[in-house]
Design a protein around this motif. Structure first.
Motif, mmCIF file in Angstrom:
data_model
loop_
_atom_site.group_PDB
_atom_site.id
_atom_site.type_symbol
_atom_site.label_atom_id
_atom_site.label_comp_id
_atom_site.label_asym_id
_atom_site.label_seq_id
_atom_site.Cartn_x
_atom_site.Cartn_y
_atom_site.Cartn_z
ATOM 1 N N ALA A 1 4.458 -0.053 -13.565
ATOM 2 C CA ALA A 1 3.845 -1.356 -13.831
ATOM 3 C C ALA A 1 3.876 -1.681 -15.323
ATOM 4 C CB ALA A 1 2.411 -1.368 -13.313
ATOM 5 N N TRP A 2 3.619 -0.671 -16.164
ATOM 6 C CA TRP A 2 3.704 -0.894 -17.611
ATOM 7 C C TRP A 2 5.119 -1.295 -18.008
ATOM 8 C CZ3 TRP A 2 0.212 -2.282 -20.658
ATOM 9 C CH2 TRP A 2 -1.073 -1.740 -20.667
ATOM 10 N N HIS A 3 6.103 -0.618 -17.431
ATOM 11 C CA HIS A 3 7.496 -0.937 -17.751
ATOM 12 C C HIS A 3 7.832 -2.364 -17.331
ATOM 13 C CE1 HIS A 3 11.755 -0.283 -18.485
ATOM 14 N NE2 HIS A 3 12.010 -0.746 -17.274
ATOM 15 N N CYS B 1 -10.342 1.401 -9.384
ATOM 16 C CA CYS B 1 -10.385 0.163 -8.616
ATOM 17 C C CYS B 1 -9.789 -0.985 -9.428
ATOM 18 C CB CYS B 1 -11.831 -0.154 -8.220
ATOM 19 S SG CYS B 1 -12.931 -0.410 -9.626
ATOM 20 N N PRO B 2 -9.278 -2.040 -8.775
ATOM 21 C CA PRO B 2 -9.357 -2.268 -7.325
ATOM 22 C C PRO B 2 -8.192 -1.700 -6.518
ATOM 23 C CG PRO B 2 -8.517 -4.218 -8.398
ATOM 24 C CD PRO B 2 -8.776 -3.217 -9.495
ATOM 25 N N VAL B 3 -7.098 -1.280 -7.175
ATOM 26 C CA VAL B 3 -5.911 -0.871 -6.408
ATOM 27 C C VAL B 3 -5.689 0.639 -6.406
ATOM 28 C CG1 VAL B 3 -4.719 -3.068 -6.700
ATOM 29 C CG2 VAL B 3 -4.443 -1.297 -8.431
ATOM 30 N N TYR B 4 -6.359 1.378 -7.288
ATOM 31 C CA TYR B 4 -6.235 2.834 -7.370
ATOM 32 C C TYR B 4 -4.766 3.283 -7.414
ATOM 33 C CZ TYR B 4 -11.176 2.751 -6.159
ATOM 34 O OH TYR B 4 -12.530 2.508 -6.159
ATOM 35 N N PRO B 5 -4.010 2.836 -8.408
ATOM 36 C CA PRO B 5 -2.586 3.198 -8.472
ATOM 37 C C PRO B 5 -2.392 4.644 -8.916
ATOM 38 C CG PRO B 5 -3.199 1.971 -10.427
ATOM 39 C CD PRO B 5 -4.417 1.998 -9.549
ATOM 40 N N LYS C 1 0.812 -1.215 0.000
ATOM 41 C CA LYS C 1 0.000 0.000 0.000
ATOM 42 C C LYS C 1 0.849 1.272 0.000
ATOM 43 C CE LYS C 1 -3.692 -2.522 0.301
ATOM 44 N NZ LYS C 1 -4.569 -2.691 -0.892
ATOM 45 N N VAL C 2 2.127 1.151 0.328
ATOM 46 C CA VAL C 2 3.011 2.313 0.394
ATOM 47 C C VAL C 2 3.623 2.532 -0.989
ATOM 48 C CG1 VAL C 2 5.020 3.329 1.530
ATOM 49 C CG2 VAL C 2 3.493 1.815 2.815
ATOM 50 N N GLU C 3 3.372 3.691 -1.573
ATOM 51 C CA GLU C 3 3.775 3.929 -2.959
ATOM 52 C C GLU C 3 5.283 3.790 -3.191
ATOM 53 O OE1 GLU C 3 3.390 7.279 -6.514
ATOM 54 O OE2 GLU C 3 2.795 7.762 -4.466
#
Length: 212
Positions: A146-148, A134-138, A94-96
């Motif tokens: 994440a794309w990389h 949702c569900p993770v709201y990045p 949860k911590v960015e």
């Protein structure tokens, strides 16, 4: 204890992690002196924190020292076990800054031979971080990371994935202003950097002394 480091983005228990890794899991003599279940539990625990404590250089040895699991027929080999644990860990973060660090270190999984189920689960996990809402709201930074990671680990089909993602983004008009704004900012940054390179290269040619 390691959860404290994860939640606070600190490395208070890094020495404990390296002790368990180097002096227990990678030390066959000590492994033989502890109960059979203990090495399995330690192995699963360490699998979750290898990227966090920057232990990519130990991955090869870590794979070779994987203990025997009674459900290995269903779970898979050492690579599948590690990836499964890391996937579960990613979904709980949860911590960015910690999540960004994990995504930047996920390259340690590149080249691993995985079962189809393990590979699909990891791909789905990473893809969930590329989608806003949702569900993770990045955040935007997490989506790009994440794309990389997704393109790095699964290069096949990356262009169709991006096209599909763009299509679904178009279905949500409330995302258009932010997307257009970020695109404009990226273009301006690229143009500015190009101008700077052009200016510096021209300046070097001007001040470069002419050879007789």
């Amino acid at each position: 204890m390691h959860r404290i480091d994860i939640q606070t983005n600190t490395r208070l228990f890094q020495s404990l992690f390296h002790y368990l890794l180097d002096d227990v899991v990678l030390n066959q003599t000590r492994l033989n002196k502890i109960p059979v279940q203990a090495p399995r539990d330690i192995y699963l625990l360490l699998s979750r924190f290898l990227p966090f404590y920057n232990s990519a250089d130990r991955m090869e040895s870590f794979l070779k020292h994987c203990p025997a699991f009674p459900n290995a027929f269903f779970v898979g080999g050492p690579s599948d076990i590690i990836v499964t644990e890391l996937t579960d860990q990613l979904l709980k973060l949860k911590v960015e800054p910690v999540l960004l660090h994990y995504l930047s270190q996920i390259k340690i999984l590149q080249g691993m031979e995985l079962r189809m189920t393990t590979s699909t689960r990891l791909k789905s996990c990473l893809y969930s971080f590329t989608c806003p809402g949702c569900p993770v709201y990045p955040t935007r930074a997490v989506r790009h990371a994440a794309w990389h990671a997704l393109d790095l680990l699964f290069p096949v089909g990356q262009y169709p994935r991006h096209l599909i993602s763009l299509f679904f983004r178009l279905l949500y008009p409330w995302y258009w202003p932010s997307s257009c704004w970020n695109f404009a900012i990226s273009c301006m940054k690229a143009i500015f950097c190009s101008l700077l390179r052009l200016i510096f290269s021209s300046w070097k040619k001007v001040i470069k002394p002419k050879q007789p």
